[in-house]
Design a protein around this motif. Structure first.
Motif, PDB file in Angstrom:
ATOM      1  N   ILE A  77    -106.933  -3.996  -5.613  1.00 43.13           N
ATOM      2  CA  ILE A  77    -107.832  -4.189  -6.763  1.00 43.13           C
ATOM      3  C   ILE A  77    -108.342  -2.840  -7.265  1.00 43.13           C
ATOM      4  N   GLU A  78    -108.681  -1.959  -6.325  1.00 43.26           N
ATOM      5  CA  GLU A  78    -109.157  -0.619  -6.715  1.00 43.26           C
ATOM      6  C   GLU A  78    -108.046   0.180  -7.393  1.00 43.26           C
ATOM      7  N   ASP A  79    -106.834   0.136  -6.833  1.00 34.34           N
ATOM      8  CA  ASP A  79    -105.723   0.924  -7.381  1.00 34.34           C
ATOM      9  C   ASP A  79    -105.245   0.402  -8.734  1.00 34.34           C
ATOM     10  N   LEU A  80    -105.239  -0.915  -8.902  1.00 32.97           N
ATOM     11  CA  LEU A  80    -104.738  -1.506 -10.149  1.00 32.97           C
ATOM     12  C   LEU A  80    -105.785  -1.511 -11.259  1.00 32.97           C
ATOM     13  N   GLY A  81    -107.034  -1.310 -10.876  1.00 31.36           N
ATOM     14  CA  GLY A  81    -108.074  -1.143 -11.897  1.00 31.36           C
ATOM     15  C   GLY A  81    -108.829  -2.389 -12.295  1.00 31.36           C
ATOM     16  N   SER A  82    -108.281  -3.565 -12.057  1.00 29.45           N
ATOM     17  CA  SER A  82    -109.000  -4.796 -12.410  1.00 29.45           C
ATOM     18  C   SER A  82    -108.481  -5.968 -11.596  1.00 29.45           C
ATOM     19  N   PHE A  83    -109.341  -6.978 -11.437  1.00 26.02           N
ATOM     20  CA  PHE A  83    -108.959  -8.174 -10.698  1.00 26.02           C
ATOM     21  C   PHE A  83    -107.898  -8.967 -11.464  1.00 26.02           C
ATOM     22  N   GLU A  84    -107.975  -8.959 -12.802  1.00 25.87           N
ATOM     23  CA  GLU A  84    -106.997  -9.676 -13.632  1.00 25.87           C
ATOM     24  C   GLU A  84    -105.583  -9.110 -13.449  1.00 25.87           C
ATOM     25  N   THR A  85    -105.478  -7.785 -13.307  1.00 25.21           N
ATOM     26  CA  THR A  85    -104.178  -7.157 -13.060  1.00 25.21           C
ATOM     27  C   THR A  85    -103.672  -7.506 -11.662  1.00 25.21           C
ATOM     28  N   PHE A  86    -104.587  -7.544 -10.699  1.00 22.13           N
ATOM     29  CA  PHE A  86    -104.224  -7.906  -9.328  1.00 22.13           C
ATOM     30  C   PHE A  86    -103.647  -9.317  -9.268  1.00 22.13           C
ATOM     31  N   LEU A  87    -104.181 -10.221 -10.081  1.00 24.59           N
ATOM     32  CA  LEU A  87    -103.698 -11.609 -10.090  1.00 24.59           C
ATOM     33  C   LEU A  87    -102.221 -11.698 -10.485  1.00 24.59           C
ATOM     34  N   VAL A  88    -101.770 -10.777 -11.345  1.00 26.62           N
ATOM     35  CA  VAL A  88    -100.351 -10.740 -11.713  1.00 26.62           C
ATOM     36  C   VAL A  88     -99.504 -10.461 -10.470  1.00 26.62           C
ATOM     37  N   ALA A  89     -99.976  -9.544  -9.621  1.00 28.20           N
ATOM     38  CA  ALA A  89     -99.268  -9.218  -8.377  1.00 28.20           C
ATOM     39  C   ALA A  89     -99.202 -10.427  -7.448  1.00 28.20           C
ATOM     40  N   VAL A  90    -100.263 -11.242  -7.445  1.00 28.48           N
ATOM     41  CA  VAL A  90    -100.273 -12.451  -6.608  1.00 28.48           C
ATOM     42  C   VAL A  90     -99.211 -13.441  -7.094  1.00 28.48           C
ATOM     43  N   VAL A  91     -99.093 -13.602  -8.417  1.00 25.09           N
ATOM     44  CA  VAL A  91     -98.069 -14.492  -8.981  1.00 25.09           C
ATOM     45  C   VAL A  91     -96.668 -13.988  -8.607  1.00 25.09           C
ATOM     46  N   ILE A  92     -96.459 -12.673  -8.729  1.00 22.13           N
ATOM     47  CA  ILE A  92     -95.166 -12.077  -8.365  1.00 22.13           C
ATOM     48  C   ILE A  92     -94.864 -12.321  -6.884  1.00 22.13           C
ATOM     49  N   ALA A  93     -95.879 -12.136  -6.027  1.00 23.14           N
ATOM     50  CA  ALA A  93     -95.708 -12.359  -4.582  1.00 23.14           C
ATOM     51  C   ALA A  93     -95.282 -13.793  -4.315  1.00 23.14           C
ATOM     52  N   GLY A  94     -95.895 -14.750  -5.018  1.00 25.14           N
ATOM     53  CA  GLY A  94     -95.539 -16.156  -4.850  1.00 25.14           C
ATOM     54  C   GLY A  94     -94.096 -16.426  -5.235  1.00 25.14           C
ATOM     55  N   ALA A  95     -93.664 -15.843  -6.364  1.00 26.95           N
ATOM     56  CA  ALA A  95     -92.279 -16.032  -6.810  1.00 26.95           C
ATOM     57  C   ALA A  95     -91.299 -15.463  -5.790  1.00 26.95           C
ATOM     58  N   LEU A  96     -91.623 -14.308  -5.228  1.00 27.80           N
ATOM     59  CA  LEU A  96     -90.757 -13.691  -4.218  1.00 27.80           C
ATOM     60  C   LEU A  96     -90.686 -14.549  -2.954  1.00 27.80           C
ATOM     61  N   GLN A  97     -91.796 -15.177  -2.585  1.00 27.08           N
ATOM     62  CA  GLN A  97     -91.786 -16.046  -1.404  1.00 27.08           C
ATOM     63  C   GLN A  97     -90.911 -17.271  -1.616  1.00 27.08           C
ATOM     64  N   VAL A  98     -90.923 -17.802  -2.830  1.00 25.46           N
ATOM     65  CA  VAL A  98     -90.034 -18.925  -3.144  1.00 25.46           C
ATOM     66  C   VAL A  98     -88.570 -18.501  -2.952  1.00 25.46           C
ATOM     67  N   VAL A  99     -88.252 -17.300  -3.424  1.00 26.66           N
ATOM     68  CA  VAL A  99     -86.894 -16.768  -3.269  1.00 26.66           C
ATOM     69  C   VAL A  99     -86.561 -16.606  -1.785  1.00 26.66           C
ATOM     70  N   LEU A 100     -87.505 -16.088  -0.990  1.00 26.84           N
ATOM     71  CA  LEU A 100     -87.281 -15.926   0.452  1.00 26.84           C
ATOM     72  C   LEU A 100     -86.993 -17.268   1.119  1.00 26.84           C
TER      73      LEU A 100
END
Length: 547
Positions: A77-100
Motif C-alpha cells: 500500500i505504501e509503495d503503490l501510493g493508494s489502497f485503490e491501486t493495491f486492490l488492482v493487485a489483489v484482483v490480479i493475484a486472484g486471477a493468477l490463483q485461478v490459473v494455478l
C-alpha cells in the motif's frame, strides 16, 4: 449447495457462530496491522466465508484475511501510493490463483512432510496462546491479527508479556478467568451428557457472559472501556454501509509494480492456503482430503471478488479452521454461516458486537491454542523417533521466533537434510563370509547411489583386506553417479596390488557412458552374479547404519 449440506446443521450452526466470534476481531486486527481501512478486513471475512466456501471443496477449512500477508500488504500500500491501486493487485493475484488451480499446481501442498505440518500447527497454537495472554489481562496494544514474533511497533511476543504488567485491568482478568473456567467445564464428559449443554455451546455462553459483565462493570473500578471491546465500524444507514466498500483503480493496471505485488500475493497466499489445507485435513476427525486444485481456484475467485469490492487478500486460515474443528463443525456449512454472520453483524448489529470484551474472545482462543499445542502431541512426535521429532521441534521454534513462511522454510530445510542424511548412511550393505581358506566380501548397492555416498563407499572398500574376494552387487541399482563409478574403477587398479579379486554384477540396465568398457572383465554374467549371492555361507558382518 445441495441438501446434504444441511445434514449436520445442529453441529455446524454453533461452530459457525464460534468461528464468527473469533473471526471478527482477527479481521479487524489484520486490517489494522496491514495499514488498510478497518472495513477491508470485514469485507475479506465476508468473502472468505461466503464466496470461497461456495467454490471450495474443503469440508472444514475457513478462509479470510491472513496475518501472514499483513507485512506484504502494509509495504505494498505504501509503495503503490493508494489502497485503490493495491486492490488492482489483489484482483490480479486472484486471477493468477485461478490459473494455478487450472494447471494443477495444488500438488505442491503434498510435498510438505507430516512432521513440518504438525510443527506448524503446534507453533500456531503456541503463538495464539502467547498472543492472547495480554488480552486476557486487559492489555490490547498489539493488533489482534499480528502473528509475527517481531511486531510492527518493535515489540515482540515475549516483551509484550512484560509490558502488560503495567496495564492490567481487573475487570478483564475476571472476565477472562471466569470464561476459561466455563470453557474447561464445558469440555468435561459429565457436561456433555446433559442435552442442554450439547445444544448451547460454551463459547456462546462466554460471549454473552462477557457482555453482561461489561454492563455490570460500567462506571466502576472494573469498567471495560471501548478500546478493550470488539470494534466494528458503525454505519448510520444502509447507504453508509455501502459507502464503506471501495472500488479498485484499474487505470493503474499497466503499472509493472502492481503486477509484481499481484504475483507476490498470489504465490504467498497460495502457499499459505496449501499449508493450511494440509494441516486442516490432518485435524479433521473424518480425515477427508481437500482437492487442492479446486481450493486454489476457489481462493482465486475469492481474491478477485475481495479486490473488486475493497477487501484484503484472503487465504484459508488455520486459526479459524482449527476453531471450527474444535467447536464441532462437520461440513463447510459452518464456514458459510460464519461468513453470513459477519455480513449481517456489519449491516445490522455492529453496536451489539462492539459490546463484546476482547478478554472473552481471548479465553476462547487460549483454549484453541492449547488444543493445537497439547503436550501429548510433543510426546507422540518424540516416540516416532528423531527423524520425525527434530523437524517437528525445529519448525515449532522457527515459526514462534520468526513468522509462518520463514519457519516453514527452516523446518523443510531440516526435513530435507534428514532425508539426505538417511540416504548418505544407507547406500549399501556390506557382508562378509569366511570358509577355511578364503575370505569373501559383498557390497550390495542401493537403488540410488550419488556423490553423497562417495566417502562411505570408499571407506568400506578400504576395509576389504588383502587377498580377499569382493563382489559388488548393483543389480538393484537404478541410478549410480559417475563419481562412485570412478571410485570403483580406481579400486580396480589398487586391487591388483592387494591381490583382491574384484567382481561386479551385470550393469547393462544402467547408462554408464563408457564405464562398462572401463570395468571390462570385472563384470560377471547374471548366472555368475546369482552364484556369488548363493555362495555366502555365513553372514558375520552386516553394515546398514541407522539413525
Amino acid at each position: 449447495m445441495n441438501k446434504d449440506l444441511f445434514k449436520h446443521i445442529k453441529s455446524d450452526a454453533p461452530a459457525g457462530l464460534v468461528v464468527f466470534l473469533v473471526a471478527v476481531p482477527l479481521c479487524l486486527g489484520i486490517a489494522l496491522a496491514s495499514g488498510a481501512p478497518l472495513f477491508s478486513g470485514i469485507i475479506a471475512g465476508m468473502v472468505g466465508g461466503i464466496v470461497v466456501t461456495s467454490f471450495s471443496g474443503s469440508s472444514l477449512g475457513v478462509s479470510g484475511p491472513a496475518a501472514g500477508l499483513a507485512v506484504i500488504v502494509l509495504v505494498a500500500i505504501e509503495d503503490l501510493g493508494s489502497f485503490e491501486t493495491f486492490l488492482v493487485a489483489v484482483v490480479i493475484a486472484g486471477a493468477l490463483q485461478v490459473v494455478l488451480g487450472i494447471v494443477r499446481a495444488g500438488i505442491i501442498g503434498y510435498y510438505f512432510p507430516t512432521s513440518v505440518i504438525k510443527g506448524m500447527l503446534s507453533a500456531i497454537g503456541i503463538i495464539i496462546f502467547l498472543k492472547q495472554i495480554p488480552h486476557a489481562f486487559g492489555y490490547d496494544a498489539d493488533p489482534e491479527g499480528e502473528m509475527d514474533f517481531v511486531q510492527a511497533d518493535g515489540e515482540n511476543t515475549f516483551s509484550e508479556l512484560w509490558n502488560m504488567v503495567d496495564y492490567i485491568s481487573p475487570g478483564a482478568i475476571i472476565i477472562a478467568f471466569t470464561s476459561l473456567l466455563l470453557l474447561i467445564l464445558w469440555e468435561q464428559k459429565f457436561m456433555k451428557k446433559i442435552k442442554l449443554f450439547q445444544i448451547v455451546q460454551g463459547p456462546l455462553v462466554v460471549v454473552v457472559l462477557g457482555i453482561i459483565f461489561g454492563k455490570l462493570f460500567a462506571g466502576g473500578a472494573y469498567e471495560i472501556t471501548s478500546e478493550h471491546m470488539v470494534n466494528i465500524p458503525v454505519s448510520e444507514d444502509f447507504n453508509g454501509f455501502l459507502g464503506q466498500f471501495t472500488l479498485p483503480d484499474f487505470s493503474t493496471i499497466t503499472n509493472p509494480q502492481v503486477w509484481v505485488v499481484g504475483i507476490t500475493i498470489a504465490i504467498v497466499a497460495s502457499l499459505e492456503t496449501l499449508l493450511c489445507v494440509e494441516a486442516t485435513d490432518k485435524l479433521d476427525p473424518q480425515k477427508r482430503v481437500t482437492p487442492t486444485n479446486q481450493e486454489l481456484r476457489a481462493q482465486g475467485i475469492g481474491n478477485m471478488v475481495s479486490g473488486l469490492i475493497g477487501g484484503l487478500p484472503v487465504t484459508q486460515v488455520i486459526v479459524r479452521s482449527s476453531a471450527n474443528i474444535q467447536s464441532g463443525g462437520k461440513t463447510r456449512l459452518s464456514a458459510l454461516i460464519h461468513g453470513v454472520l459477519i455480513l449481517l453483524a456489519a449491516m445490522a448489529i455492529p453496536n451489539i458486537m462492539n459490546m463484546i470484551p476482547l478478554a472473552s474472545l481471548a479465553a476462547i482462543l487460549l483454549v484453541v491454542g492449547y488444543k493445537l499445542a497439547k503436550p501429548a502431541l510433543f510426546k507422540e512426535m518424540y516416540k516416532k523417533g528423531w527423524l520425525q521429532f527434530i523437524p517437528f521441534v525445529v519448525t515449532v521454534f522457527a515459526i514462534v521466533f520468526t513468522d509462518l513462511l520463514v519457519g516453514i522454510g527452516i523446518g523443510m530445510a531440516v526435513a530435507v537434510f534428514n532425508i539426505l542424511l538417511t540416504n548418505l548412511k544407507n547406500p549399501y550393505v556390506l557382508k562378509s563370509t569366511h570358509d577355511a581358506t578364503d575370505e569373501h566380501y559383498q557390497i550390495v548397492l542401493s537403488e540410488q547411489v550419488t556423490f553423497l555416498n562417495k566417502a562411505q563407499i570408499l571407506r568400506e572398500l578400504n576395509k576389504v583386506p588383502d587377498g580377499a574376494e569382493l563382489f559388488i552387487d548393483a543389480s538393484k541399482t537404478v541410478f549410480i553417479e559417475h563419481d562412485v563409478l570412478e571410485i570403483i574403477s580406481d579400486f580396480k587398479e589398487s586391487a591388483k596390488f592387494k591381490n583382491i579379486k574384484l567382481k561386479i554384477s551385470p550393469l547393462d540396465h544402467l547408462d554408464l557412458n563408457g564405464f562398462n568398457q572401463s570395468l571390462g572383465q570385472l563384470v560377471v554374467t547374471s548366472e555368475e552374479a546369482k552364484m556369488h549371492g548363493e555362495n555366502e555361507l555365513k553372514v558375520i558382518d552386516s553394515i546398514n547404519p541407522k539413525l
